[in-house]
Design an enzyme around this catalytic site. Structure first.
Site, PDB file in Angstrom:
ATOM      1  N   HIS A 189      46.495 -11.061 111.288  1.00 28.12           N
ATOM      2  CA  HIS A 189      47.396 -10.072 111.867  1.00 28.12           C
ATOM      3  C   HIS A 189      48.600  -9.826 110.969  1.00 28.12           C
ATOM      4  O   HIS A 189      49.626  -9.323 111.424  1.00 28.12           O
ATOM      5  CB  HIS A 189      47.834 -10.528 113.260  1.00 28.12           C
ATOM      6  CG  HIS A 189      46.672 -10.616 114.207  1.00 28.12           C
ATOM      7  ND1 HIS A 189      46.229  -9.536 114.937  1.00 28.12           N
ATOM      8  CD2 HIS A 189      45.815 -11.636 114.471  1.00 28.12           C
ATOM      9  CE1 HIS A 189      45.167  -9.896 115.647  1.00 28.12           C
ATOM     10  NE2 HIS A 189      44.884 -11.164 115.372  1.00 28.12           N
ATOM     11  N   GLU A 218      51.784 -26.196  89.577  1.00 23.31           N
ATOM     12  CA  GLU A 218      52.555 -27.066  88.675  1.00 23.31           C
ATOM     13  C   GLU A 218      51.614 -27.678  87.629  1.00 23.31           C
ATOM     14  O   GLU A 218      52.033 -28.025  86.541  1.00 23.31           O
ATOM     15  CB  GLU A 218      53.288 -28.153  89.471  1.00 23.31           C
ATOM     16  CG  GLU A 218      54.560 -28.638  88.789  1.00 23.31           C
ATOM     17  CD  GLU A 218      55.388 -29.606  89.618  1.00 23.31           C
ATOM     18  OE1 GLU A 218      54.884 -30.674  89.987  1.00 23.31           O
ATOM     19  OE2 GLU A 218      56.568 -29.298  89.882  1.00 23.31           O
ATOM     20  N   LYS A 262      59.584 -40.617  92.740  1.00 27.75           N
ATOM     21  CA  LYS A 262      58.966 -41.344  91.630  1.00 27.75           C
ATOM     22  C   LYS A 262      60.042 -41.813  90.650  1.00 27.75           C
ATOM     23  O   LYS A 262      60.092 -42.964  90.265  1.00 27.75           O
ATOM     24  CB  LYS A 262      57.949 -40.430  90.945  1.00 27.75           C
ATOM     25  CG  LYS A 262      57.250 -41.054  89.775  1.00 27.75           C
ATOM     26  CD  LYS A 262      56.176 -40.138  89.215  1.00 27.75           C
ATOM     27  CE  LYS A 262      55.647 -40.699  87.910  1.00 27.75           C
ATOM     28  NZ  LYS A 262      54.643 -39.843  87.292  1.00 27.75           N
ATOM     29  N   LYS A 267      66.692 -26.595  86.192  1.00 25.14           N
ATOM     30  CA  LYS A 267      67.391 -27.822  86.607  1.00 25.14           C
ATOM     31  C   LYS A 267      68.642 -28.030  85.766  1.00 25.14           C
ATOM     32  O   LYS A 267      69.723 -28.284  86.287  1.00 25.14           O
ATOM     33  CB  LYS A 267      66.473 -29.022  86.362  1.00 25.14           C
ATOM     34  CG  LYS A 267      65.784 -29.603  87.551  1.00 25.14           C
ATOM     35  CD  LYS A 267      65.255 -30.986  87.142  1.00 25.14           C
ATOM     36  CE  LYS A 267      63.896 -31.267  87.670  1.00 25.14           C
ATOM     37  NZ  LYS A 267      63.320 -32.525  87.212  1.00 25.14           N
ATOM     38  N   GLY A 304      53.403 -36.927  90.266  1.00 27.08           N
ATOM     39  CA  GLY A 304      54.040 -36.651  91.563  1.00 27.08           C
ATOM     40  C   GLY A 304      53.131 -35.884  92.504  1.00 27.08           C
ATOM     41  O   GLY A 304      52.990 -36.224  93.685  1.00 27.08           O
ATOM     42  N   ARG A 305      52.474 -34.847  91.995  1.00 30.68           N
ATOM     43  CA  ARG A 305      51.650 -33.995  92.871  1.00 30.68           C
ATOM     44  C   ARG A 305      50.292 -34.619  93.168  1.00 30.68           C
ATOM     45  O   ARG A 305      49.472 -34.027  93.868  1.00 30.68           O
ATOM     46  CB  ARG A 305      51.519 -32.600  92.264  1.00 30.68           C
ATOM     47  CG  ARG A 305      51.042 -32.583  90.817  1.00 30.68           C
ATOM     48  CD  ARG A 305      51.226 -31.205  90.191  1.00 30.68           C
ATOM     49  NE  ARG A 305      50.940 -31.203  88.756  1.00 30.68           N
ATOM     50  CZ  ARG A 305      51.816 -31.512  87.812  1.00 30.68           C
ATOM     51  NH1 ARG A 305      53.043 -31.886  88.128  1.00 30.68           N
ATOM     52  NH2 ARG A 305      51.490 -31.456  86.534  1.00 30.68           N
ATOM     53  N   GLU A 312      68.063 -33.461  94.299  1.00 34.63           N
ATOM     54  CA  GLU A 312      67.938 -33.074  95.712  1.00 34.63           C
ATOM     55  C   GLU A 312      67.781 -34.321  96.587  1.00 34.63           C
ATOM     56  O   GLU A 312      68.425 -34.473  97.632  1.00 34.63           O
ATOM     57  CB  GLU A 312      66.714 -32.167  95.929  1.00 34.63           C
ATOM     58  CG  GLU A 312      66.840 -30.771  95.369  1.00 34.63           C
ATOM     59  CD  GLU A 312      66.304 -30.660  93.954  1.00 34.63           C
ATOM     60  OE1 GLU A 312      66.243 -31.696  93.238  1.00 34.63           O
ATOM     61  OE2 GLU A 312      65.953 -29.533  93.555  1.00 34.63           O
TER      62      GLU A 312
HETATM   63  O1  F6P Z   1      59.240 -30.438  90.372  1.00 29.13           O
HETATM   64  C1  F6P Z   1      59.253 -31.409  89.398  1.00 29.13           C
HETATM   65  C2  F6P Z   1      58.925 -32.755  89.951  1.00 29.13           C
HETATM   66  O2  F6P Z   1      59.019 -33.673  88.912  1.00 29.13           O
HETATM   67  C3  F6P Z   1      57.553 -32.836  90.628  1.00 29.13           C
HETATM   68  O3  F6P Z   1      56.504 -32.940  89.741  1.00 29.13           O
HETATM   69  C4  F6P Z   1      57.742 -34.007  91.513  1.00 29.13           C
HETATM   70  O4  F6P Z   1      56.732 -34.091  92.478  1.00 29.13           O
HETATM   71  C5  F6P Z   1      59.100 -33.709  92.082  1.00 29.13           C
HETATM   72  O5  F6P Z   1      59.830 -33.160  90.986  1.00 29.13           O
HETATM   73  C6  F6P Z   1      59.833 -34.878  92.649  1.00 29.13           C
HETATM   74  O6  F6P Z   1      60.044 -35.884  91.709  1.00 29.13           O
HETATM   75  P1  F6P Z   1      60.442 -37.345  92.133  1.00 29.13           P
HETATM   76  O7  F6P Z   1      59.354 -37.916  92.947  1.00 29.13           O
HETATM   77  O8  F6P Z   1      60.661 -38.089  90.848  1.00 29.13           O
HETATM   78  O9  F6P Z   1      61.727 -37.262  92.936  1.00 29.13           O
END
Ligand code: F6P
Length: 558
Positions: free
Chosen positions: A396, A365, A206, A521, A279-280, A212
């Protein structure tokens, strides 16, 4: 403003709980045979039985009073109307617009956003079709065989979960992989056996600033360049510039065109979404592009129609017949009045193997908050710990604790009347019958348990009797659908989205920000240079963290 815990509705529930604490599901079910029909609800293709909950009609009435006291109707209307209910980020919350029909109108800042949603969907469908048919070619002219989605959190969990869930509808001669972790082992393993000439990366973020994702995308770009250089030498194909190679093997999904361009992806190959999609809550936006390539535009559309059907149910059904509302209130009953801390998600479908991981982000979240919408510390429990794996595997492993441990663990059991593969033995014996026998057996065993008298009557040896008693009285919701189709998945996910929303309203938290991910972070950004510095850096941390950093530095290759 009055806290929810100060309302008469809350006080009435607290008093009612004292009476209900000793009531057993065994008696509730035996004394009220009509309960198994009355305490059920149908929402679209989902049938839910909540008769195995520690509730009476009176409990449900009091819970519904609580929803009224929390102003649920007004908040639902506010969300659907595009009001800026995400207060801390001053944003509307409009994932429902992502699945609204083309003739709907949902206005944000004076603009109807629905036409834009459908325009992106059309571009996605065209692109997905070109990749699926092989019309979209890689830099050496070969069609794409593997799609690698690079994203994390909502930009990974949704498409990854849904790809697994809808694998039966996917294009079987293509492979789909999902890379999220910044652990280099993740991307290394994902790329190990891939041919760059036939690989397409979808970089989903987003913000397009998530460290990452940018790190993994950079690694992928280097891997692609190196691999294609070899391929060009080997094939003596026509020389393509580097930009062309990236353009044919990288597309982006983001709200941030500037950052996408900065990374080197042509914004003509970018699929946009909007800041009013959290995002979620985003896998039914362009974030679902990898899924759309896997299952095709029409199936993706069916899924969106499923989402929309549940949106309409949630928006219009009376609360006493409203599945997300009922599921949310039952959760409130246990989390706030019985101190239950977790919620188990137990799908009896291997295809839903990633559902609980997806719901962890959606729920935890969203409602893992300890201040209310006006910034006051809450005086009640908020979001539960969500966990689970598909049945029968869990039986199990950890079901022992649910059956005989000391904790109260409400659980959602999700099952389907028909499998996708009707796997049978030569004599006709079906896997699915055995799976569903377990599905029904578990909720019955959890509710009824096994009394001491029953254990004794079964002739159990004296020294084992206490160990073989099951107290029962463990609450479960059973959710059944005909088959796991795109439309059913859409309904299921929308149901949980709205459940989380309702609980956020009752708890008066902002379910749409996630400041809790920031501290770790920013500390990581500070620590990383300390790990790699050539000379011993001054460390300003607690004693434990300092010692751990020094230990890592001592082992790190120079
Ligand atoms: O974990 C924090 C967060 O902002 C989530 O809400 C989101 O889904 C994820 O990081 C990834 O964010 P982005 O889509 O901006 O890379």
């Amino acid at each position: 403003m009055t806290r929810i815990t100060e309302t008469p509705a809350w006080a009435a529930l607290a008093e009612h709980q004292r009476a209900m604490a000793t009531v057993h599901l065994r008696d509730l079910l035996a004394d009220d045979p009509g309960r198994a029909e009355r305490l059920t609800v149908e929402a679209g293709a989902l049938f839910a039985d909540y008769s195995k909950h520690r509730v009476t009609d009176e409990t449900m009435r009091l819970l519904l009073d609580l929803a009224e006291a929390a102003g649920l109707r007004r908040m639902i209307d506010a969300m659907f109307a595009g009001e800026r209910i995400n207060l801390t980020e001053d944003r509307a919350v409009l994932h429902v617009a992502l699945r609204a029909p083309a003739d709907a109108s949902i206005v944000v800042d004076g603009e109807n956003v629905v036409p834009g949603v459908h325009a992106v969907k059309r571009r996605m469908a065209e692109f997905a079709e070109r990749v699926r048919t092989g019309e979209w070619r890689g830099a050496t002219g070969r069609p794409i065989r593997t799609v690698v989605n690079i994203g994390i959190g909502g930009s990974d969990l949704g498409p990854a979960m849904a790809y697994d869930a809808l694998r039966a509808f996917s294009k079987r001669d293509m492979a789909f992989r999902f890379v999220s972790n910044v652990d280099g082992d993740d991307i290394a393993e994902a790329l190990l056996d891939l041919d760059p000439a036939e690989t397409l990366f979808i970089v989903a973020s987003k913000t397009f600033t998530t460290i990452e994702t940018i790190t993994n995308a950079t690694t992928a770009r280097e891997w692609l360049r190196a691999g294609l250089a070899d391929a060009f030498d080997a094939d003596a194909a026509d020389e393509l510039g580097d930009g062309d190679a990236v353009a044919r093997h990288f597309v982006a999904v983001s709200t941030n065109a500037a950052k996408v361009a900065e990374f080197g992806i042509d914004t003509a190959n970018m699929f946009e979404f909007w800041d009013w999609v959290g995002g979620r809550y985003s896998y039914d936006s362009a974030i679902g592009l990898s899924l759309m390539v896997a299952i095709g535009g029409p199936a993706f559309d069916e899924m969106l129609q499923g989402f929309h059907a549940m949106d309409e149910h949630f928006r219009t059904a009376r609360f006493e017949r409203n599945l997300p509302v009922l599921m949310a209130l039952l959760g409130v009953w246990y989390h706030n009045f019985f101190d239950a801390e977790t919620l188990a998600i137990l799908p009896y479908s291997q295809y839903l193997g990633r559902l609980s991981a997806y719901l962890q982000q959606l729920d935890m979240e969203s409602n893992g908050k300890s201040v209310d919408r006006s910034g006051r510390r809450v005086d009640h429990a908020t979001g539960p710990v969500v966990w689970g794996t598909p049945g029968t595997n869990g039986q199990h492993a950890y079901y022992q604790l649910i059956h005989q441990g000391t904790r109260l663990i409400p659980a959602d059991f999700i099952g389907f009347l028909a499998p996708h593969h009707d796997t049978r033995h030569a004599d006709g014996y079906r896997h699915h019958d055995l799976l569903m026998a377990n599905f029904f057996a578990q909720t019955e065993a959890l509710a009824l348990g096994k009394t001491r008298d029953e254990v004794v009557a079964a002739g159990v040896a004296e020294h084992q009797i206490a160990h073989r008693v099951f107290e029962g009285n463990h609450p479960t919701t059973t959710i059944l659908a005909a088959q796991l189709t795109p439309a059913v998945l859409g309904q299921l996910i929308a149901c949980y989205e709205h459940k989380v929303f309702v609980q956020g309203v009752v708890w008066d938290v902002n379910s749409f920000d996630q400041w809790g991910v920031e501290l770790g972070k920013s500390l990581a950004v500070r620590i990383e240079p300390e790990l790699v510095a050539a000379d011993e850096p001054p460390l300003d941390h607690d004693a434990s963290t300092k010692a751990l950093i020094r230990r890592y530095r001592a082992a790190r290759p120079r």
